[in-house]
Write an enzyme that holds these catalytic residues in place. Structure first.
Site, PDB file in Angstrom:
ATOM      1  CE  LYS A  48      51.765  40.806  39.428  1.00 52.43           C
ATOM      2  NZ  LYS A  48      50.393  41.480  38.492  1.00 52.43           N
ATOM      3  CG  ASN A  49      48.659  38.127  39.278  1.00 51.73           C
ATOM      4  OD1 ASN A  49      48.959  38.870  39.625  1.00 51.73           O
ATOM      5  ND2 ASN A  49      48.899  37.198  38.490  1.00 51.73           N
TER       6      ASN A  49
ATOM      7  NE  ARG B 136      45.047  41.544  30.451  1.00 49.95           N
ATOM      8  CZ  ARG B 136      45.839  41.571  31.572  1.00 49.95           C
ATOM      9  NH1 ARG B 136      46.797  42.260  31.427  1.00 49.95           N
ATOM     10  NH2 ARG B 136      45.789  40.678  32.406  1.00 49.95           N
TER      11      ARG B 136
ATOM     12  NE  ARG C 184      52.342  46.577  36.276  1.00 48.36           N
ATOM     13  CZ  ARG C 184      51.610  46.292  35.565  1.00 48.36           C
ATOM     14  NH1 ARG C 184      51.640  46.565  34.308  1.00 48.36           N
ATOM     15  NH2 ARG C 184      50.256  45.778  36.150  1.00 48.36           N
TER      16      ARG C 184
HETATM   17  C1  UD1 Z   1      44.781  37.311  35.351  1.00 49.00           C
HETATM   18  C2  UD1 Z   1      46.223  37.629  35.924  1.00 49.00           C
HETATM   19  C3  UD1 Z   1      47.270  37.538  35.025  1.00 49.00           C
HETATM   20  C4  UD1 Z   1      47.034  36.430  33.960  1.00 49.00           C
HETATM   21  C5  UD1 Z   1      45.667  36.207  33.568  1.00 49.00           C
HETATM   22  C6  UD1 Z   1      45.056  34.848  32.750  1.00 49.00           C
HETATM   23  C7  UD1 Z   1      45.912  39.136  37.834  1.00 49.00           C
HETATM   24  C8  UD1 Z   1      46.203  40.212  38.706  1.00 49.00           C
HETATM   25  N1  UD1 Z   1      46.392  38.727  36.759  1.00 49.00           N
HETATM   26  O1  UD1 Z   1      44.528  38.452  34.666  1.00 49.00           O
HETATM   27  O2  UD1 Z   1      48.571  37.484  35.244  1.00 49.00           O
HETATM   28  O3  UD1 Z   1      47.758  36.420  32.861  1.00 49.00           O
HETATM   29  O4  UD1 Z   1      44.807  36.113  34.756  1.00 49.00           O
HETATM   30  O5  UD1 Z   1      45.632  33.897  33.826  1.00 49.00           O
HETATM   31  O6  UD1 Z   1      45.514  38.048  38.630  1.00 49.00           O
HETATM   32  N2  UD1 Z   1      38.296  38.567  29.332  1.00 49.00           N
HETATM   33  C9  UD1 Z   1      37.342  38.917  28.084  1.00 49.00           C
HETATM   34  N3  UD1 Z   1      36.195  39.739  29.226  1.00 49.00           N
HETATM   35  C10 UD1 Z   1      36.340  39.978  30.470  1.00 49.00           C
HETATM   36  C11 UD1 Z   1      37.609  39.388  31.191  1.00 49.00           C
HETATM   37  C12 UD1 Z   1      38.366  38.826  30.541  1.00 49.00           C
HETATM   38  O7  UD1 Z   1      37.100  38.807  27.057  1.00 49.00           O
HETATM   39  O8  UD1 Z   1      35.556  40.720  30.925  1.00 49.00           O
HETATM   40  C13 UD1 Z   1      39.241  37.734  28.446  1.00 49.00           C
HETATM   41  C14 UD1 Z   1      40.681  38.218  28.360  1.00 49.00           C
HETATM   42  O9  UD1 Z   1      40.698  39.270  27.340  1.00 49.00           O
HETATM   43  C15 UD1 Z   1      41.376  37.247  28.078  1.00 49.00           C
HETATM   44  C16 UD1 Z   1      40.662  36.184  28.984  1.00 49.00           C
HETATM   45  O10 UD1 Z   1      39.703  36.438  29.025  1.00 49.00           O
HETATM   46  O11 UD1 Z   1      41.441  37.025  26.768  1.00 49.00           O
HETATM   47  C17 UD1 Z   1      41.241  35.785  30.210  1.00 49.00           C
HETATM   48  O12 UD1 Z   1      41.597  36.943  31.047  1.00 49.00           O
HETATM   49  P1  UD1 Z   1      41.292  36.990  32.640  1.00 49.00           P
HETATM   50  O13 UD1 Z   1      41.546  35.633  33.201  1.00 49.00           O
HETATM   51  O14 UD1 Z   1      40.254  37.869  33.016  1.00 49.00           O
HETATM   52  O15 UD1 Z   1      42.774  37.512  33.144  1.00 49.00           O
HETATM   53  P2  UD1 Z   1      43.190  38.971  34.463  1.00 49.00           P
HETATM   54  O16 UD1 Z   1      42.063  38.603  35.272  1.00 49.00           O
HETATM   55  O17 UD1 Z   1      43.109  40.110  33.662  1.00 49.00           O
END
Ligand code: UD1
Length: 418
Positions: free
Chosen positions: A25-26, A124, A399
């Site tokens: 999915k991801n 997030r 999902r």
């Molecule tokens: C993706 C995955 C999710 C997985 C996560 C971590 C998808 C659709 N989802 O989520 O399943 O659990 O990676 O491997 O691929 N953060 C910030 N600011 C930002 C962006 C991120 O502070 O602008 C923080 C987030 O709150 C979190 C951390 O960075 O604590 C990691 O998040 P991120 O790697 O961005 O996760 P996703 O891409 O949302």
């Protein structure tokens, strides 16, 4: 109404047999959004039929694309995206929708995307995404719940992420492939899903180097063409079924996996005492003796994935001895712990660490799913518990797990959707 559906599980069956792991999915989601970067026919293969995928297709349609989804293949017809607005209705259903910002900005010079809002596994935010677009020359405004990004000319730059965010890396890459000049992304995410997206972008004519390392270099090009790309298998689905084999003292053969992508999970399962036979595209997991407790700490790839933390907690709940589970990626990702406790698990939460003391058995009861992976943990607990478990709000599972109950039934589980 869909959200009233639940799983009824009669626990205690050893899971035995073979199943095929679905496409990731991801990995599929950003590859689908990459279609916004081109006008030509675009095919993505091995796409799992999931609610999040359907949301992504609805979003592409909202943005002006014509999409067809049949037999695991998504065909996005030639013709450019004309609209730059991703509505709250779709973005709130799936946070990953924010990853349309990069390709829209690159292609149309603007994007107007709803803020995803909070979710059950923590705040997030999207600040890394926004800051990076600004560094590439975009003007960003946040207003009335929407992020508006605009750039007359999008320029490559040297961008350092404060944390290797998966979504931010994807968004920046998709903006950079059509930006003017060179982008160097430092502290980039290294996850297999990023590597798969880069493979897809390269097949469209993008110039990218360094994927799978923390420094990715992109040389912008003036246009990209269509492609046919096959997404990688879902490493989290695979990991979940391996834990199911361990928890039910079963024997499960997983086909169509890339064992390399699972190395942290395989190493820890082996350490816990599960027998694993790893071949090029398959893993056979067989329970042979009582397992030992193994503590884990989630981290970025190639570390132990946060998306397997809940399932690991379910497993450790039934392993004699004490273990610790530390969540280092997301805040507030222990909602499943309370439900596991209601099934009899001995769990204590202290800040971002959970202390687990294995019990002899869990007992079935009604439990409520709060998010996708929490749901997986509760299904695993139900499969190995004594008596009947009703898992409520399985729409979270829909999902991200394709045909979950059907696959489990193939392995001998007594599970039905009611
Ligand atoms: C993706 C995955 C999710 C997985 C996560 C971590 C998808 C659709 N989802 O989520 O399943 O659990 O990676 O491997 O691929 N953060 C910030 N600011 C930002 C962006 C991120 O502070 O602008 C923080 C987030 O709150 C979190 C951390 O960075 O604590 C990691 O998040 P991120 O790697 O961005 O996760 P996703 O891409 O949302």
């Amino acid at each position: 109404m869909i959200h009233l559906e639940s799983f009824k599980i009669k626990g205690g069956r050893k899971l035995c047999g073979a199943i095929r792991v679905s496409g990731s999915k991801n990995a599929a989601l950003p590859c689908l959004f990459a279609s916004l970067l081109s006008d030509e026919d675009f095919f993505i293969e091995n796409v799992p039929d999931l609610k999040d995928i359907r949301t992504a297709l609805a979003l592409l349609t909202q943005l002006g694309k014509e999409v067809k989804f049949k037999n695991s293949v998504v065909h996005i017809r030639r013709g450019g995206a004309a609209k730059a607005r991703a509505s709250y209705d779709l973005v709130r259903r799936m946070r990953a929708s924010v990853v349309v910002m990069g390709p829209l900005l690159a292609r149309l010079g603007k994007a107007h995307v709803s803020l995803p809002g909070g979710c059950s596994i923590g705040a997030r935010p999207v600040d890394f995404h926004i800051k990076a677009f600004e560094q590439m020359g975009a003007v960003v405004r946040v207003e009335k719940g929407y992020v508006s990004v605009k750039a007359d000319v999008l320029k490559g730059n040297r961008i350092r992420l404060p944390f290797p965010s998966v979504g931010a890396t994807e968004n920046i890459l998709m903006a950079a492939v059509l930006a003017k000049g060179r982008t160097t992304l430092l502290n980039a995410a290294k996850e297999p899903e990023i590597q798969d997206l880069v493979k897809c972008l390269k097949s469209m004519g993008a110039h990218i180097q360094g994927e799978g390392t923390s420094i990715i270099r992109v040389q912008g090009v003036s246009s990209l063409h269509g492609t046919r790309h096959c997404v990688i298998p879902d490493r989290i689905e695979a990991g979940t079924f391996l834990v199911a084999a361990a928890m039910t003292q079963g024997r499960v053969l997983l086909q169509d996996v890339i064992p390399d992508h699972l190395s942290a999970v395989l190493t820890l399962l082996r350490k816990a005492g599960l027998s694993l036979q790893v071949k090029k595209n398959s893993v056979l997991a067989a329970w042979k003796k009582q397992l030992h407790p193994v503590s884990v700490k989630t981290s970025v790839y190639p570390g132990f994935p946060t998306d397997m933390q809940a399932q690991w907690m379910a497993l450790m709940s039934l392993v004699k001895g004490r273990s610790r589970i530390t969540e280092d990626i997301f805040e507030n990702r222990f909602l499943h712990a309370h439900e596991l406790s209601r099934m009899g698990a001995d769990i204590r939460i202290q800040a971002n660490t959970v202390f687990v003391k294995g019990v002899d058995s869990l007992s079935g009861c009604p439990v409520m799913v709060s998010d996708l992976r929490a749901g997986a943990a509760l299904v695993l607990a139900g499969l190995s518990a004594q008596g009947q478990t009703q898992v409520l709000r399985v729409y979270h599972l829909d999902r991200g797990y394709e045909k979950m109950e059907k696959k489990l039934r193939v392995l001998g589980a007594r599970i039905s959707r009611i």
